[in-house]
Design an enzyme around this catalytic site. Structure first.
Site, short mmCIF file in Angstrom:
data_model
loop_
_atom_site.label_atom_id
_atom_site.label_comp_id
_atom_site.label_asym_id
_atom_site.label_seq_id
_atom_site.Cartn_x
_atom_site.Cartn_y
_atom_site.Cartn_z
N LYS A 148 48.07 83.83 19.03
CA LYS A 148 47.09 84.53 18.88
C LYS A 148 47.20 86.26 18.80
CE LYS A 148 42.69 84.08 18.39
NZ LYS A 148 42.01 82.20 17.67
N ASP A 201 39.96 85.00 12.32
CA ASP A 201 39.22 84.70 13.35
C ASP A 201 38.01 85.58 13.39
OD1 ASP A 201 39.14 82.91 16.29
OD2 ASP A 201 38.20 85.12 16.94
P1 NDP Z 1 32.58 85.76 12.65
O1 NDP Z 1 32.85 86.70 13.11
O2 NDP Z 1 32.81 85.54 11.48
O3 NDP Z 1 31.41 85.77 13.14
C1 NDP Z 1 31.42 85.70 15.20
C2 NDP Z 1 29.45 85.50 15.32
O4 NDP Z 1 29.64 85.93 16.38
C3 NDP Z 1 28.72 86.38 15.05
O5 NDP Z 1 27.00 86.18 14.20
C4 NDP Z 1 28.43 87.72 15.84
O6 NDP Z 1 27.94 88.78 15.84
C5 NDP Z 1 28.84 87.14 17.22
N1 NDP Z 1 29.36 87.78 17.20
C6 NDP Z 1 31.29 88.45 17.33
N2 NDP Z 1 31.00 88.51 19.27
C7 NDP Z 1 30.29 88.74 20.05
C8 NDP Z 1 29.68 88.79 21.89
N3 NDP Z 1 30.57 89.32 21.97
N4 NDP Z 1 28.68 88.74 21.86
C9 NDP Z 1 27.73 88.11 20.92
N5 NDP Z 1 28.02 87.61 19.73
C10 NDP Z 1 29.21 87.62 19.43
O7 NDP Z 1 33.79 84.64 13.40
P2 NDP Z 1 33.86 83.83 13.67
O8 NDP Z 1 32.48 82.83 13.12
O9 NDP Z 1 35.48 82.86 12.89
O10 NDP Z 1 34.49 83.08 15.17
C11 NDP Z 1 33.32 82.15 16.02
C12 NDP Z 1 33.78 81.62 17.84
O11 NDP Z 1 34.41 80.88 16.68
C13 NDP Z 1 35.39 82.49 18.03
O12 NDP Z 1 35.39 81.95 19.26
C14 NDP Z 1 36.47 82.02 17.49
O13 NDP Z 1 37.72 82.18 18.68
C15 NDP Z 1 36.48 80.53 17.20
N6 NDP Z 1 36.75 79.87 16.38
C16 NDP Z 1 36.52 80.63 14.84
C17 NDP Z 1 37.73 80.04 14.19
C18 NDP Z 1 37.75 79.78 12.62
O14 NDP Z 1 37.90 79.22 11.43
N7 NDP Z 1 37.48 81.28 11.90
C19 NDP Z 1 38.46 78.54 14.01
C20 NDP Z 1 38.63 78.04 16.47
C21 NDP Z 1 37.30 78.87 16.83
P3 NDP Z 1 28.26 89.67 14.81
O15 NDP Z 1 27.70 90.61 13.68
O16 NDP Z 1 27.08 91.08 15.11
O17 NDP Z 1 29.23 91.01 15.23
#
Ligand code: NDP
Length: 449
Positions: free
Chosen positions: A128, A168
């Protein structure tokens, strides 16, 4: 509680050597609690210091990322890549760009990734990376300059047979494309498999964008069907986050007959009793890159509430946290339980605090850990690499079908392991044990390396 003496000793040592890494220690604790069910049967593991090696990254890379903003001001961020374990394949795992990124966060994610990748059945080790850079509010040109600077250091550590990053939080198609462009320019090779989540015109896979969110629903559906004798049909679902995972999770569970009534971003959440209009949400998040609050301004009958954690106060049947680590605490979990929820499926990595997991398990809710239910993203990254290697593109339907099969297979592997450990249906235990055994066997076979 970790009761096995060997695990206790390894953990105490880990705590002493990594005192400033709470997220990493939390992830290890969760896994060690499960491994108690198998470690007694393998005294050879202790002799080979298997768990000491398993919890120490093979390599940690930390570097300076200087870049210039649109006004000519110079900024310096910190970049990371943790190459955790390559026993079953080249390191693979996403890059996260978010101000909260530090070594502890990247190590916890890399550690989880080892087990997740093992569960996918594909030959991928765990890694990662990321940076404390915040892409929010930056122009495309600034994001491009940052990505180029980041890759100018990272390129020497990665390669399709070494380490293959992906997206991510904060790293989507735009960022992956800029990084791939810079990698290609430096090495002067079109090495498609070096990074996944690429655009469709330069080696990307159909259905990769959708894969994590769709996969969460395919996995959840297996749990609902096989453990709860139920389905998504007619259920009210709360999906936290509104990024890549949340968007496509909401889309798939809607297709499966559920109504998604609340979604969030880091500032607050929206509640829409009529079901979130995903066309509007996608437009706000994918095109306009705006805050979720805008949804409530535009869709009659919906409401916006400040504070993302309060989303768990929403009365629902199923909760799917898809935002970030530790986003649901014990209080949030207990509120959900009190309000009659029947299941919590993790879309994000480690979104539940230990207290929240204990509450959910004690109340006998259906539950799946992220390393199992969100493994569809990395699995489809693996399928993207397969297509790059054979120089062919599969259709959306072909990839989606393979993804669904992988998620069903992961469910079966986790369920079978939970039965073997005498706790049928404990998906956390099943995921940790099934994922670990494969890596442990490979590490034992390869000698002390
Ligand atoms: P994105 O950046 O596309 O979206 C993240 C979302 O979560 C946004 O809505 C963001 O809001 C919100 N967010 C981020 N940090 C926080 C926080 N500290 N508190 C509250 N809300 C938060 O990321 P992904 O959708 O890609 O990833 C989401 C999760 O899924 C993560 O845990 C990631 O590790 C996991 N994941 C992702 C994969 C992928 O293929 N993308 C694969 C497997 C797991 P804002 O816009 O306001 O920051």
């Amino acid at each position: 509680m970790i009761q096995n003496e060997y695990l206790q000793r390894v953990y105490a040592d880990l705590e002493k050597r990594n005192p400033n890494e709470p997220e990493f220690l939390q992830a290890v604790t969760e896994v060690f609690e499960s491994l108690q069910y198998v470690v007694d049967k393998h005294p050879e593991w202790e002799e080979a210091a298997l768990l000491e090696r398993f919890t120490e990254p093979e390599r940690v890379i930390e570097f300076r990322v200087p870049w210039v903003d649109d006004n000519g001001k110079v900024h310096v961020n910190r970049g990371y890549r943790v190459q955790f374990n390559s026993a079953i394949g080249p390191y693979k795992g996403g890059l996260r760009f978010h101000p909260s990124v530090n070594l502890s966060v990247i190590k916890f994610l890399g550690f989880e990734q080892i087990l997740k990748n093992s569960l996918t059945t594909l030959p991928m080790g765990g890694g990662k990376g990321g940076s404390d850079f915040d892409p929010k509010g930056k122009s495309d040109a600034e994001v491009m300059r940052f990505c180029q600077s980041f890759m100018t250091e990272l390129y020497r550590h990665i390669g399709q047979f070494t380490d293959t990053p992906a997206g991510d939080i904060g790293v989507g198609g735009r960022e992956v494309a800029y990084m791939f462009g810079q990698y290609k320019k430096i090495v002067d090779r079109f090495e498609g498999g070096v990074i996944t989540g690429k655009g469709l015109t330069f080696g990307g896979s159909l259905a990769r964008t959708e894969a994590t969110g769709f996969g969460v629903c395919y996995f959840a559906n297996e749990v609902l069907k096989n453990i709860g004798h139920d389905s998504f049909e007619g259920k009210k679902v709360v999906v936290s986050g509104s990024g890549n995972v949340a968007q496509f999770c909401a889309k798939k569970c809607t297709e499966m007959g559920a109504t998604v009534i609340a979604m969030s971003d880091s500032a607050g959440y929206i509640y829409d009793p009529n079901g979130v209009n995903l066309d509007v949400l996608f437009d706000i998040k994918q095109k306009r890159r705006a805050r979720i609050k805008v949804y409530a301004d535009e869709v009659p009958g919906s409401e916006y509430h400040e504070g993302c954690k309060n989303i768990w106060n929403t009365v629902c049947d199923i909760a799917i946290p898809c935002a970030s680590q530790n986003e649901m605490d014990e209080e949030g979990a207990k509120t959900l339980i009190k309000n009659g929820a029947i299941a919590v499926f993790e879309g994000a990595n480690m979104p539940l605090t230990p207290g929240a997991i204990a509450a959910v398990q004690e109340a006998n809710l259906m539950y799946s850990p992220g390393k199992a239910s969100n493994a569809g993203g990395v699995a489809t990254s693996g399928l993207e690499m397969s297509q790059n290697s054979i120089r062919m593109n599969w259709t959306f339907e072909e990839v989606d079908e393979k993804l669904e099969k992988i998620m069903k297979d992961i469910f079966k592997a986790c369920y079978d392991a939970s039965v073997e450990c005498g706790r049928p249906g404990d998906m956390m235990l099943g995921a940790n044990v099934a994922g670990f055994l494969k890596v442990a066997n490979a590490m034992m076979a390869q000698g002390i390396v």
